[in-house]
Write a protein that holds these residues in place. Structure first.
Motif, PDB file in Angstrom:
ATOM      1  N   PHE A  64       0.861  -1.177   0.000  1.00  0.00           N
ATOM      2  CA  PHE A  64       0.000   0.000   0.000  1.00  0.00           C
ATOM      3  C   PHE A  64       0.897   1.227   0.000  1.00  0.00           C
ATOM      4  CE2 PHE A  64      -1.914  -3.386   2.477  1.00  0.00           C
ATOM      5  CZ  PHE A  64      -3.154  -3.542   1.876  1.00  0.00           C
ATOM      6  N   VAL A  65       0.608   2.195  -0.862  1.00  0.00           N
ATOM      7  CA  VAL A  65       1.331   3.454  -0.875  1.00  0.00           C
ATOM      8  C   VAL A  65       0.313   4.541  -0.567  1.00  0.00           C
ATOM      9  CG1 VAL A  65       2.701   5.078  -2.227  1.00  0.00           C
ATOM     10  CG2 VAL A  65       2.987   2.618  -2.585  1.00  0.00           C
ATOM     11  N   ILE A  66       0.571   5.277   0.515  1.00  0.00           N
ATOM     12  CA  ILE A  66      -0.309   6.389   0.869  1.00  0.00           C
ATOM     13  C   ILE A  66       0.538   7.643   0.999  1.00  0.00           C
ATOM     14  CG2 ILE A  66      -1.973   4.890   2.041  1.00  0.00           C
ATOM     15  CD1 ILE A  66      -0.856   6.001   4.708  1.00  0.00           C
ATOM     16  N   GLN A  67      -0.100   8.785   0.907  1.00  0.00           N
ATOM     17  CA  GLN A  67       0.573  10.067   1.067  1.00  0.00           C
ATOM     18  C   GLN A  67       0.441  10.519   2.513  1.00  0.00           C
ATOM     19  OE1 GLN A  67       2.244  11.864  -1.386  1.00  0.00           O
ATOM     20  NE2 GLN A  67       1.914  10.158  -2.771  1.00  0.00           N
ATOM     21  N   ILE A  68       1.567  10.792   3.167  1.00  0.00           N
ATOM     22  CA  ILE A  68       1.579  11.319   4.525  1.00  0.00           C
ATOM     23  C   ILE A  68       2.346  12.630   4.459  1.00  0.00           C
ATOM     24  CG2 ILE A  68       2.326  10.959   6.908  1.00  0.00           C
ATOM     25  CD1 ILE A  68       2.208   7.938   6.367  1.00  0.00           C
ATOM     26  N   ASP A  69       1.657  13.724   4.760  1.00  0.00           N
ATOM     27  CA  ASP A  69       2.263  15.055   4.667  1.00  0.00           C
ATOM     28  C   ASP A  69       2.918  15.275   3.305  1.00  0.00           C
ATOM     29  OD1 ASP A  69       1.499  15.672   7.317  1.00  0.00           O
ATOM     30  OD2 ASP A  69       3.320  14.729   8.109  1.00  0.00           O
ATOM     31  N   GLY A  70       2.237  14.830   2.256  1.00  0.00           N
ATOM     32  CA  GLY A  70       2.723  15.028   0.904  1.00  0.00           C
ATOM     33  C   GLY A  70       3.825  14.089   0.460  1.00  0.00           C
ATOM     34  N   GLN A  71       4.189  13.139   1.311  1.00  0.00           N
ATOM     35  CA  GLN A  71       5.250  12.200   0.978  1.00  0.00           C
ATOM     36  C   GLN A  71       4.673  10.784   0.880  1.00  0.00           C
ATOM     37  OE1 GLN A  71       8.510  13.052   0.338  1.00  0.00           O
ATOM     38  NE2 GLN A  71       7.724  15.140   0.483  1.00  0.00           N
ATOM     39  N   PRO A  72       5.067  10.030  -0.159  1.00  0.00           N
ATOM     40  CA  PRO A  72       4.576   8.654  -0.256  1.00  0.00           C
ATOM     41  C   PRO A  72       5.183   7.780   0.837  1.00  0.00           C
ATOM     42  CG  PRO A  72       6.187   9.089  -1.972  1.00  0.00           C
ATOM     43  CD  PRO A  72       5.963  10.384  -1.249  1.00  0.00           C
ATOM     44  N   GLN A  73       4.353   6.941   1.409  1.00  0.00           N
ATOM     45  CA  GLN A  73       4.806   6.010   2.440  1.00  0.00           C
ATOM     46  C   GLN A  73       4.342   4.611   2.038  1.00  0.00           C
ATOM     47  OE1 GLN A  73       6.580   6.750   5.376  1.00  0.00           O
ATOM     48  NE2 GLN A  73       6.725   4.553   5.552  1.00  0.00           N
ATOM     49  N   LEU A  74       5.281   3.666   1.999  1.00  0.00           N
ATOM     50  CA  LEU A  74       4.980   2.291   1.612  1.00  0.00           C
ATOM     51  C   LEU A  74       4.704   1.449   2.843  1.00  0.00           C
ATOM     52  CD1 LEU A  74       5.011  -0.008  -0.583  1.00  0.00           C
ATOM     53  CD2 LEU A  74       7.432  -0.291  -0.002  1.00  0.00           C
ATOM     54  N   PHE A  75       3.621   0.687   2.792  1.00  0.00           N
ATOM     55  CA  PHE A  75       3.303  -0.313   3.811  1.00  0.00           C
ATOM     56  C   PHE A  75       3.264  -1.657   3.099  1.00  0.00           C
ATOM     57  CE2 PHE A  75       1.734   3.576   5.540  1.00  0.00           C
ATOM     58  CZ  PHE A  75       1.909   3.471   6.904  1.00  0.00           C
ATOM     59  N   PHE A  76       4.022  -2.610   3.601  1.00  0.00           N
ATOM     60  CA  PHE A  76       4.081  -3.926   2.980  1.00  0.00           C
ATOM     61  C   PHE A  76       3.650  -4.995   3.969  1.00  0.00           C
ATOM     62  CE2 PHE A  76       6.527  -7.900   2.627  1.00  0.00           C
ATOM     63  CZ  PHE A  76       5.940  -8.387   1.473  1.00  0.00           C
ATOM     64  N   GLY A  77       2.802  -5.893   3.509  1.00  0.00           N
ATOM     65  CA  GLY A  77       2.429  -7.068   4.281  1.00  0.00           C
ATOM     66  C   GLY A  77       1.085  -6.941   4.963  1.00  0.00           C
ATOM     67  N   SER A  78       0.391  -8.057   5.028  1.00  0.00           N
ATOM     68  CA  SER A  78      -0.922  -8.053   5.672  1.00  0.00           C
ATOM     69  C   SER A  78      -0.816  -7.787   7.168  1.00  0.00           C
ATOM     70  CB  SER A  78      -1.652  -9.372   5.410  1.00  0.00           C
ATOM     71  OG  SER A  78      -0.876 -10.457   5.889  1.00  0.00           O
ATOM     72  N   ASP A  79       0.361  -8.021   7.754  1.00  0.00           N
ATOM     73  CA  ASP A  79       0.533  -7.741   9.174  1.00  0.00           C
ATOM     74  C   ASP A  79       0.700  -6.249   9.443  1.00  0.00           C
ATOM     75  OD1 ASP A  79       3.014  -7.733   7.887  1.00  0.00           O
ATOM     76  OD2 ASP A  79       4.091  -8.315   9.694  1.00  0.00           O
ATOM     77  N   ARG A  80       0.748  -5.429   8.395  1.00  0.00           N
ATOM     78  CA  ARG A  80       0.877  -3.972   8.550  1.00  0.00           C
ATOM     79  C   ARG A  80      -0.451  -3.244   8.352  1.00  0.00           C
ATOM     80  NH1 ARG A  80       5.365  -4.918  10.834  1.00  0.00           N
ATOM     81  NH2 ARG A  80       7.249  -4.878   9.617  1.00  0.00           N
ATOM     82  N   ILE A  81      -1.526  -3.960   8.073  1.00  0.00           N
ATOM     83  CA  ILE A  81      -2.805  -3.310   7.805  1.00  0.00           C
ATOM     84  C   ILE A  81      -3.297  -2.561   9.045  1.00  0.00           C
ATOM     85  CG2 ILE A  81      -5.216  -3.659   7.161  1.00  0.00           C
ATOM     86  CD1 ILE A  81      -4.265  -5.920   5.327  1.00  0.00           C
ATOM     87  N   GLU A  82      -3.097  -3.117  10.224  1.00  0.00           N
ATOM     88  CA  GLU A  82      -3.511  -2.418  11.443  1.00  0.00           C
ATOM     89  C   GLU A  82      -2.751  -1.096  11.581  1.00  0.00           C
ATOM     90  OE1 GLU A  82      -4.123  -3.115  16.232  1.00  0.00           O
ATOM     91  OE2 GLU A  82      -3.131  -4.670  15.057  1.00  0.00           O
ATOM     92  N   LEU A  83      -1.443  -1.105  11.309  1.00  0.00           N
ATOM     93  CA  LEU A  83      -0.639   0.113  11.355  1.00  0.00           C
ATOM     94  C   LEU A  83      -1.106   1.105  10.298  1.00  0.00           C
ATOM     95  CD1 LEU A  83       1.769   1.726  12.420  1.00  0.00           C
ATOM     96  CD2 LEU A  83       3.227   0.420  10.862  1.00  0.00           C
TER      97      LEU A  83
END
Length: 102
Positions: A64-83
């Motif tokens: 998952f790539v989301i924008q945080i304060d205008g910066q892309p942040q990558l989240f990898f893995g189903s164990d990161r969905i809560e985060l």
């Protein structure tokens, strides 16, 4: 039953259709989706999407790539969905929220 536990080739049309049936898809819809998956349009879209996410450093699924304060942040893995939910201000109730005891 999950197909790879049954020692089946998961890229064969028969295995894909069997998995779709177990997931509750109709035979017609499964056939339509299988046919679409081999079309040049879908293959090109997959290439484009893969190239785009690789630019963010993705190396597997789910990513998952989301924008945080205008910066892309990558989240990898189903164990990161809560985060991921926490960062987005959403509560993660698990993969089957209706069975959550929260």
């Amino acid at each position: 039953a999950i197909l790879f536990f049954q020692d089946e080739d998961i890229v064969q049309p028969e295995s894909i259709l069997a998995a779709a049936k177990k997931a509750g898809l109709s035979s017609d819809k499964s056939q339509e989706l299988l046919k679409m998956s081999t079309s040049p349009e879908i293959k090109n879209r997959l290439r484009e999407t893969t190239d785009e996410v690789l630019k963010f450093g993705a190396f597997g699924l789910p990513s998952f790539v989301i924008q945080i304060d205008g910066q892309p942040q990558l989240f990898f893995g189903s164990d990161r969905i809560e985060l991921l939910g926490n960062v987005l201000g959403e509560k993660w109730l698990g993969p089957v929220p209706t069975s959550s005891k929260l």
